[in-house]
Write a protein that holds these residues in place. Structure first.
Motif, PDB file in Angstrom:
ATOM      1  N   ALA A 136       0.623  -0.915  -0.107  1.00  0.00           N
ATOM      2  CA  ALA A 136       0.161   0.077  -0.106  1.00  0.00           C
ATOM      3  C   ALA A 136       0.858   1.160   0.391  1.00  0.00           C
ATOM      4  O   ALA A 136       0.356   2.121  -0.755  1.00  0.00           O
ATOM      5  CB  ALA A 136      -1.163   0.319   1.232  1.00  0.00           C
ATOM      6  N   LEU A 139       2.163   2.284  -3.099  1.00  0.00           N
ATOM      7  CA  LEU A 139       0.728   2.735  -3.895  1.00  0.00           C
ATOM      8  C   LEU A 139       0.378   4.315  -4.347  1.00  0.00           C
ATOM      9  O   LEU A 139       0.742   4.758  -4.657  1.00  0.00           O
ATOM     10  CB  LEU A 139      -0.637   1.812  -3.932  1.00  0.00           C
ATOM     11  N   MET A 141       2.649   5.919  -2.828  1.00  0.00           N
ATOM     12  CA  MET A 141       4.524   6.685  -2.966  1.00  0.00           C
ATOM     13  C   MET A 141       4.528   6.814  -5.030  1.00  0.00           C
ATOM     14  O   MET A 141       5.525   6.990  -4.952  1.00  0.00           O
ATOM     15  CB  MET A 141       5.567   6.290  -2.938  1.00  0.00           C
ATOM     16  N   GLY A 142       3.282   6.867  -5.247  1.00  0.00           N
ATOM     17  CA  GLY A 142       3.819   6.180  -7.228  1.00  0.00           C
ATOM     18  C   GLY A 142       4.098   4.905  -7.605  1.00  0.00           C
ATOM     19  O   GLY A 142       4.434   5.153  -9.315  1.00  0.00           O
ATOM     20  N   ALA A 143       4.928   4.026  -6.804  1.00  0.00           N
ATOM     21  CA  ALA A 143       5.850   2.716  -7.278  1.00  0.00           C
ATOM     22  C   ALA A 143       4.944   1.699  -7.576  1.00  0.00           C
ATOM     23  O   ALA A 143       3.959   1.867  -6.332  1.00  0.00           O
ATOM     24  CB  ALA A 143       6.672   2.691  -6.523  1.00  0.00           C
ATOM     25  N   PHE A 144       4.201   0.987  -8.616  1.00  0.00           N
ATOM     26  CA  PHE A 144       2.791   0.703  -9.076  1.00  0.00           C
ATOM     27  C   PHE A 144       3.775  -1.074  -8.327  1.00  0.00           C
ATOM     28  O   PHE A 144       2.839  -2.419  -8.179  1.00  0.00           O
ATOM     29  CB  PHE A 144       2.473   0.020 -10.061  1.00  0.00           C
ATOM     30  N   THR A 145       5.434  -1.119  -9.254  1.00  0.00           N
ATOM     31  CA  THR A 145       5.203  -2.734  -9.258  1.00  0.00           C
ATOM     32  C   THR A 145       5.852  -3.291  -7.621  1.00  0.00           C
ATOM     33  O   THR A 145       5.481  -4.300  -7.323  1.00  0.00           O
ATOM     34  CB  THR A 145       6.746  -2.201  -9.630  1.00  0.00           C
ATOM     35  N   PHE A 147       4.238  -3.675  -5.015  1.00  0.00           N
ATOM     36  CA  PHE A 147       2.887  -3.734  -4.145  1.00  0.00           C
ATOM     37  C   PHE A 147       2.522  -4.898  -4.728  1.00  0.00           C
ATOM     38  O   PHE A 147       1.861  -6.182  -3.847  1.00  0.00           O
ATOM     39  CB  PHE A 147       1.568  -2.892  -5.434  1.00  0.00           C
ATOM     40  N   LEU A 148       3.088  -5.130  -5.993  1.00  0.00           N
ATOM     41  CA  LEU A 148       2.779  -6.901  -6.778  1.00  0.00           C
ATOM     42  C   LEU A 148       4.428  -8.001  -6.492  1.00  0.00           C
ATOM     43  O   LEU A 148       2.924  -9.192  -6.119  1.00  0.00           O
ATOM     44  CB  LEU A 148       2.592  -6.597  -8.594  1.00  0.00           C
ATOM     45  N   TYR A 149       5.043  -7.475  -6.141  1.00  0.00           N
ATOM     46  CA  TYR A 149       6.225  -8.277  -5.411  1.00  0.00           C
ATOM     47  C   TYR A 149       6.045  -8.641  -4.087  1.00  0.00           C
ATOM     48  O   TYR A 149       5.710  -9.676  -3.857  1.00  0.00           O
ATOM     49  CB  TYR A 149       8.163  -7.765  -5.663  1.00  0.00           C
ATOM     50  N   PHE A 151       2.566  -8.774  -3.198  1.00  0.00           N
ATOM     51  CA  PHE A 151       1.477 -10.239  -3.068  1.00  0.00           C
ATOM     52  C   PHE A 151       1.474 -10.629  -3.463  1.00  0.00           C
ATOM     53  O   PHE A 151       1.221 -12.252  -3.119  1.00  0.00           O
ATOM     54  CB  PHE A 151       0.364  -9.083  -3.964  1.00  0.00           C
ATOM     55  N   ARG A 152       2.729 -11.237  -4.458  1.00  0.00           N
ATOM     56  CA  ARG A 152       3.311 -12.661  -5.046  1.00  0.00           C
ATOM     57  C   ARG A 152       3.503 -13.315  -3.351  1.00  0.00           C
ATOM     58  O   ARG A 152       3.272 -14.170  -3.383  1.00  0.00           O
ATOM     59  CB  ARG A 152       4.624 -12.499  -5.560  1.00  0.00           C
TER      60      ARG A 152
ATOM     61  N   MET C  50      -7.921  -5.900  -3.367  1.00  0.00           N
ATOM     62  CA  MET C  50      -6.578  -5.970  -3.944  1.00  0.00           C
ATOM     63  C   MET C  50      -5.906  -7.267  -4.210  1.00  0.00           C
ATOM     64  O   MET C  50      -5.330  -6.842  -5.017  1.00  0.00           O
ATOM     65  CB  MET C  50      -5.885  -4.642  -2.642  1.00  0.00           C
ATOM     66  N   ALA C  54      -3.899  -8.260  -7.716  1.00  0.00           N
ATOM     67  CA  ALA C  54      -2.746  -8.434  -8.641  1.00  0.00           C
ATOM     68  C   ALA C  54      -2.356  -9.559  -8.670  1.00  0.00           C
ATOM     69  O   ALA C  54      -2.511  -9.619  -9.325  1.00  0.00           O
ATOM     70  CB  ALA C  54      -1.906  -9.595  -6.841  1.00  0.00           C
ATOM     71  N   SER C  55      -0.549  -9.703  -8.377  1.00  0.00           N
ATOM     72  CA  SER C  55      -0.192 -10.808  -9.936  1.00  0.00           C
ATOM     73  C   SER C  55      -0.979 -12.182  -9.644  1.00  0.00           C
ATOM     74  O   SER C  55      -1.182 -12.922 -10.785  1.00  0.00           O
ATOM     75  CB  SER C  55       1.215 -10.941 -10.132  1.00  0.00           C
ATOM     76  N   THR C  56      -1.452 -12.798  -8.753  1.00  0.00           N
ATOM     77  CA  THR C  56      -1.819 -14.315  -8.494  1.00  0.00           C
ATOM     78  C   THR C  56      -2.873 -14.324  -9.687  1.00  0.00           C
ATOM     79  O   THR C  56      -3.440 -15.100  -9.578  1.00  0.00           O
ATOM     80  CB  THR C  56      -2.078 -14.661  -7.295  1.00  0.00           C
TER      81      THR C  56
ATOM     82  N   GLN D  72       4.911  -7.394 -13.645  1.00  0.00           N
ATOM     83  CA  GLN D  72       4.707  -7.162 -12.690  1.00  0.00           C
ATOM     84  C   GLN D  72       4.130  -8.916 -12.313  1.00  0.00           C
ATOM     85  O   GLN D  72       3.956  -9.061 -11.736  1.00  0.00           O
ATOM     86  CB  GLN D  72       3.941  -6.236 -12.868  1.00  0.00           C
ATOM     87  N   LEU D  73       5.142  -9.292 -12.909  1.00  0.00           N
ATOM     88  CA  LEU D  73       4.772 -10.576 -12.881  1.00  0.00           C
ATOM     89  C   LEU D  73       3.846 -11.083 -13.410  1.00  0.00           C
ATOM     90  O   LEU D  73       2.453 -12.394 -12.405  1.00  0.00           O
ATOM     91  CB  LEU D  73       4.785 -11.267 -10.969  1.00  0.00           C
ATOM     92  N   TRP D 315       7.413   2.465 -14.277  1.00  0.00           N
ATOM     93  CA  TRP D 315       7.043   0.553 -13.340  1.00  0.00           C
ATOM     94  C   TRP D 315       7.554   0.908 -12.284  1.00  0.00           C
ATOM     95  O   TRP D 315       7.329   0.149 -11.865  1.00  0.00           O
ATOM     96  CB  TRP D 315       6.217   0.288 -14.404  1.00  0.00           C
ATOM     97  N   PHE D 317      10.061   3.789 -10.858  1.00  0.00           N
ATOM     98  CA  PHE D 317      10.530   4.698  -9.607  1.00  0.00           C
ATOM     99  C   PHE D 317       9.101   5.097  -8.754  1.00  0.00           C
ATOM    100  O   PHE D 317       8.157   5.287  -9.277  1.00  0.00           O
ATOM    101  CB  PHE D 317      11.230   5.777 -10.422  1.00  0.00           C
ATOM    102  N   PRO D 318       8.918   5.704  -7.893  1.00  0.00           N
ATOM    103  CA  PRO D 318       8.115   5.827  -7.168  1.00  0.00           C
ATOM    104  C   PRO D 318       8.471   7.479  -7.515  1.00  0.00           C
ATOM    105  O   PRO D 318       8.881   7.922  -8.290  1.00  0.00           O
ATOM    106  CB  PRO D 318       8.554   6.196  -5.368  1.00  0.00           C
ATOM    107  N   ARG D 319       6.868   8.826  -6.930  1.00  0.00           N
ATOM    108  CA  ARG D 319       7.325   9.827  -7.657  1.00  0.00           C
ATOM    109  C   ARG D 319       7.999  10.430  -6.854  1.00  0.00           C
ATOM    110  O   ARG D 319       8.139  10.798  -5.420  1.00  0.00           O
ATOM    111  CB  ARG D 319       5.674   9.796  -7.264  1.00  0.00           C
TER     112      ARG D 319
END
Lengths: 385, 157, 166, 351
Positions: A136, A139, A141-145, A147-149, A151-152, C50, C54-56, D72-73, D315, D317-319
């Motif tokens: 979260a 998200l 801070m604007g870095a979306f990636t 989040f997905l790692y 959640f994996r 969420m 996510a990726s799964t 992002q997998l 995808w 870097f943060p902001r």
């Protein structure tokens, strides 16, 4: 800074904030209750001067379900599922605090194996909660990636917890006196594989977000709170430990078998947003150590003690607290000898951690509001109960 | 760092009524509401009870009183202590301690709106959690609300 | 409903068949395959929402990719969590702000009928259907991400069956 | 062998000039003034540019979602058409037929005009892009300056959009983007200047011809990196997407826009992404020059490589925060750009 001895505390009450906003070029900005940065329903009215925050008024109650009133209407066993719906990210810690309170009331000793299962579950849940915080926070801070790692890895832990308790999030797994089912056979092989892999995953997540140059620039030196002010605000958990205060209930008031496990309590130095993030990453690594020790020393034996069918603790009161991922989760249970508690007070960490936000935010920018609120790792139903 | 016995002795000497409620190891200190601030200042500064764990009330309709409970914890001596006193049920007035412990500000606002108390000198006595249109004090035993039907009595077989 | 089964190309009108079907299928296909959600997590179900993103489970495969924070750009509001009376005006204004063909998905027991608090909580709204018209109900507390995806796919099927001419 | 196919791919310029001459002759035979034929040809270029813009927007939106998903997998859209290719078609189609809300308190004319200004600024840039040998709509001799000037117009659209929606978040989004684009235009211009100095001309065609086939990137590594950063900031993407920062300003200046108006902003943003890639290719990667493949394919390939890098940056870097954004531009990019200009000037003089 409000002088502590004067009762009024010198903070502008909202009426004056409204009036003063009219005159100068300040303007009121309403953040939430449906705003991406507030995970859940949190409303904050910010008095702004351009991009700088002058004052901040939180408005709560958008998820207030009146749980403490419901508890007075239910028996001791019926309350357990409600405890994990107040903070669904650390359901295990809430279950444990409540169940331990009732066991103290009953003067009940639980077998060693139950303590080990509880520690295993609590530490897995702690990693799970920190992973969601990282997701979260990325998200915001604007870095979306990240989040997905994150959640994996979370899905792996979710499967383990679900196999044991039946629920991914709201586990409702603990019972007064132990567990209904023992750990499933597939639990330990899956845990072994997870422990082998997760150490590298934490480093990966660490470099992906917390060590990232832009992230450090946005969080280093932002939202500082000193140790005294943090303790005065009743903060606990990573938010307190970031302000150079290595205070963790597992060490200060050791419960269950934490006394016999060795692990360090990571503590930041200057209590800024970056330290709060760093402490959580370190805590994940410490949890791995605890999990290994608990797995190696896992005893044989009964996974529960025969609790009476209808639980009617003697009249009395007790307060039992557990170190949840967000801080001290405590249940103050007053019983009057009947089957329903007379009063249950839930002491939740996000409630106090969030109350410090106005003081932390004074003078920072609107973009910092997002960074600071993310670093406090708030769960809203825990604040509103 | 004063050791536990020394602290307990200091507490006993300072507070007249020190009781031990069943099951909870922490000693309960019964005080008068007027001297609350002074006692808490003493506990905080002399005996290093810096952490106010929580503050809440218990509705005692039988004696038509509200019992207020403050729980303090000391990180140095790892001791807990409960400070409690009673206040008349309607129009109960309690001095605020929000300036001694900043966390008390929200705890007091919540207790005030759920139990119907008034914390004198509180900097921001607005409602915290309840919607504005809700009358009555929910955590009082006699609170009723349209969508709160009585659960069928659970008879202990 | 008036002589056309969803997705067929030819429509038998009284005066003879009219090839309006293809426009309808095109419009419905476009609408059903790109449902942008409004981020509206209230409680526990938000975390499962969420996880579904996510990726799964990855709901981007169905075209729900961009959770937009502003109601102007969203077609679907997933009410995930407990609805409390203090939140009612906010939900109603958000619903009003969303541009037309909008859909509401009530996710989880709390949004459907108040969940575990429905019996005697003094602040609960017993189900979001008392506030906004709901299209899809997804039971569970919280429902698993697969259940959410199944609910959203049912919503897509329903959109494909809609007629443009009403 | 000067077959039609060879000319079509390898020497499109000559082919078009041939058609032009034939059309002039036919026009003159019918007594039309030469101007009419020119207008018809320009119309042809406009239709070609519009077609390319639409196709490219559809492709690039899908490309970003698929590439981001791979990073992002996850899969990314794959339900609508083969590999999800029709996903963007479904998105734009849906946006076409959604209800178009204009807030009552909004400043109506400005609210309506803003998306068109942004889209116009984007489409006008196609005029000077050298797609292939001779395949350039109008090879103005101030091509580069024209490109920089027109790309500045989009900030007017964003600012007026933010102001007209009468919403605090949009206003802040609009103001932020104005500050951001202005402060990143300066280093961008200086870097482009040093390239023009190397090529000795401002015409896009000449710049491409003057470059060795592997382009100026090797001669101007610092310039190339600076240019990537500056153009990334100018199209409000990547770590610089403050104007529509989802988590801070709800969605910045686009908050009040729905349906078709939002689609214009959405389309403009992704076309700008392609244009940034194309401009970087023309200036630094040798445009359409390259061994075997036909020039158009080389140009598109190089552009999409640069687009891939921009997507990659976004995808990971943060902001940035607003003041870091400003500091980074004035205190880091500007001195570097000036230094780069100085070094190039000295090199050009010496060699």
């Amino acid at each position: 800074m409000s002088d502590p001895t004067t009762p009024t505390g010198g903070r502008a009450s909202p009426a004056t904030a409204q009036a003063s906003a009219g005159t100068s070029d300040e303007f009121l900005l309403n953040v939430g209750p449906q705003h991406p940065a507030t995970h859940g329903v949190l409303r904050v009215v910010v008095t702004m001067d351009g991009e700088v925050v002058k004052d901040l008024q939180p408005h709560l109650g958008y998820v207030h379900r009146g749980l403490e009133k419901l508890f007075e209407n239910r028996t001791y066993e019926q309350i357990i599922p409600f405890t994990d719906r107040t903070d669904y990210l650390s359901a295990i810690a809430n279950n444990w605090a409540y169940v331990m309170a009732v066991e103290k009331l009953l003067g009940m000793e639980v077998p060693k194996k139950v303590e080990y299962i509880r520690v295993l579950m609590a530490e897995l849940n702690r990693i799970n909660s920190h992973l969601l915080w990282l997701a979260a926070y990325g998200l915001d801070m604007g870095a979306f990636t990240p989040f997905l790692y994150a959640f994996r890895d979370r899905e792996e832990i979710n499967t383990m917890i679900e196999e044991a308790s039946g629920g991914r999030l709201t586990t409702n797994y603990f019972r007064i006196g132990g567990f209904i089912h023992d750990l499933p056979p597939a639990f330990f092989p899956r845990l072994k594989k997870f422990l082998g892999r997760f150490g590298r995953a934490v480093d990966e997540l660490d470099t992906l977000l917390v060590e990232n140059a832009i992230f450090v620039a946005r969080t280093r030196g932002v939202g500082i709170i000193s140790r005294e002010r943090a303790i005065s605000y009743g903060m606990s958990g990573p938010c307190l430990r970031a302000s150079d205060a290595p205070l963790d209930l597992r060490r200060e008031a050791p419960y269950s078998i934490y006394g016999s496990l060795e692990f360090e309590i990571p503590a930041g130095r200057n209590g800024d947003t970056w330290d709060r993030s760093w402490v959580r990453i370190e805590e994940m690594r410490q949890s791995l150590r605890i999990l290994r020790q608990a797995m190696d020393g896992f005893p044989e034996g009964e996974h529960r003690v025969r609790a009476p069918r209808n639980i009617e603790p003697p009249a009395g009161e007790v307060y039992s607290a557990v170190e949840g991922p967000r801080g001290e989760v405590g249940f103050y249970v007053v019983s009057d000898g009947t089957r329903k508690p007379y009063r249950v007070k839930m002491r939740k960490p996000s409630f106090s951690n969030f109350s410090a936000l106005p003081e932390i935010m004074r003078g920072l920018k609107i973009a910092d509001l997002v960074a600071v609120m993310g670093s406090l790792d708030l769960v809203v139903p825990e604040i509103d109960r | 760092m004063r050791d536990t016995a020394d602290i307990l002795a200091a507490i006993r000497s300072r507070f007249p009524r020190v009781e031990n409620r069943p099951v909870d190891p922490a000693p309960s200190l019964v005080v008068e509401p007027e001297k609350l601030r002074e006692h808490l200042l003493f506990l905080r500064d002399q005996l290093s009870f810096h952490h106010l764990v929580f503050l809440t009330a218990l509705d005692r309709p039988a004696e038509s009183e509200l019992e207020l409970v403050y729980r303090l914890f000391s990180y140095e001596s790892r001791l807990s202590v409960m400070v409690r006193f009673r206040v008349p049920r309607d129009a109960g007035r309690v001095p605020t301690v929000s300036d001694l412990f900043r966390t008390a500000e929200w705890h007091e606002r919540e207790t005030a709106e759920l139990f119907g108390l008034e914390f004198t000198g509180h900097p921001d006595p607005r409602r915290l959690l309840l919607p504005d249109d809700l009358e009555g004090y929910p955590l009082r035993k006699d609170f009723t609300h349209p969508n709160m039907p009585r659960l069928p009595e659970v008879t202990s077989t | 409903m008036n002589g056309v089964e969803p997705g067929s190309l030819v429509l038998r009108m009284p005066g003879g068949n009219v090839l309006v079907g293809s426009l309808e299928t095109a419009v419905n296909a476009a609408r059903s395959n790109s449902l942008w959600t409004l981020t509206f997590g209230l409680a526990c179900c938000a975390i499962e929402m969420m996880a579904a993103g996510a990726s799964t489970y990855d709901w981007a495969r169905f075209g729900f990719e961009i959770p937009s924070a502003s109601p102007r750009r969203s077609d679907m509001m997933i009410v995930a969590g407990t609805v409390v009376r203090k939140m009612v005006p906010v939900i109603r204004t958000l619903y009003e702000q969303m541009p037309d063909p909008k859909y509401v998905v009530a996710m989880g027991g709390c949004a459907i009928a108040g969940g575990p608090y429905t019996y005697d909580s003094y602040t609960i709204v017993r189900g979001v259907s008392e506030i906004v018209p709901v299209d899809i109900y997804i039971p569970g507390c919280p429902p698993r991400p697969e259940a959410l995806l199944h609910g959203l796919m049912t919503l897509q099927e329903r959109i494909r069956g809609q007629t443009v001419r009403k | 062998m000067e077959t039609f196919l060879y000319k079509l791919f390898y020497d499109t310029g000559a082919l078009i000039d041939g058609w032009h001459a034939a059309a002039n002759a036919a026009g003159a035979a019918r007594g039309w003034p030469p101007l009419v034929v020119d207008i018809l040809f320009q119309l042809g270029w406009a239709v070609a540019a519009a077609l390319f813009l639409a196709l490219n927007a559809l492709f690039i939106i899908w490309f970003e979602r698929k590439v981001a998903a791979k990073m992002q997998l996850r899969r990314g859209p794959n339900r609508v058409g083969p590999f999800g290719l029709l996903q963007t078609l479904a998105d734009t189609g849906k946006l076409l037929i959604k209800e178009d809300i204009i807030p009552t308190a909004a400043d109506r004319p400005v609210f309506r005009a803003a998306p068109f200004v942004v889209l116009a600024a984007t489409v006008l840039l196609f005029v000077v892009l050298p797609f292939g040998k001779g395949l350039i709509p109008a090879d103005l001799n101030i091509g580069v300056v024209y490109f920089l000037a027109i790309s500045g117009i989009s900030v007017i659209g964003i600012l007026s959009g933010g102001w007209a929606s009468n919403n605090k978040y949009s206003l802040m989004g609009g103001m932020r983007s104005a500050a951001q684009i202005v402060s990143y235009e300066v280093p961008g211009v200086l870097v482009v200047l040093s390239v023009a100095m190397l090529a000795g001309s401002l015409k896009m065609g000449d710049i491409v011809r003057a470059q060795p086939s592997y382009g100026y990137a090797l001669l101007q590594p610092v310039g190339f990196i600076l240019f990537l950063i500056a153009s990334n900031a100018e199209i409000n993407r990547g770590p610089f997407d403050l104007p529509e920062a989802d988590s801070e300003l709800v969605s910045g200046f686009v908050t009040e826009y729905s349906a078709m108006r939002f689609a214009f902003f959405f389309l403009a943003e992704y076309t700008n992404l392609f244009l940034a890639g194309a401009f970087a290719t023309t200036l630094f990667l040798g445009g359409w020059r390259g061994p075997l493949l036909p020039p158009v394919v080389w140009f598109l390939l190089k552009s999409y490589i640069v687009v891939f890098v921009l997507i990659w940056i976004r995808w990971t870097f943060p902001r940035l925060r607003v003041d870091h954004l400003m500091e980074f531009s004035w205190k880091v990019l500007l001195p570097l750009a000036l230094l780069n200009l100085l070094v190039t000037a000295v090199l050009v003089k010496v060699l």
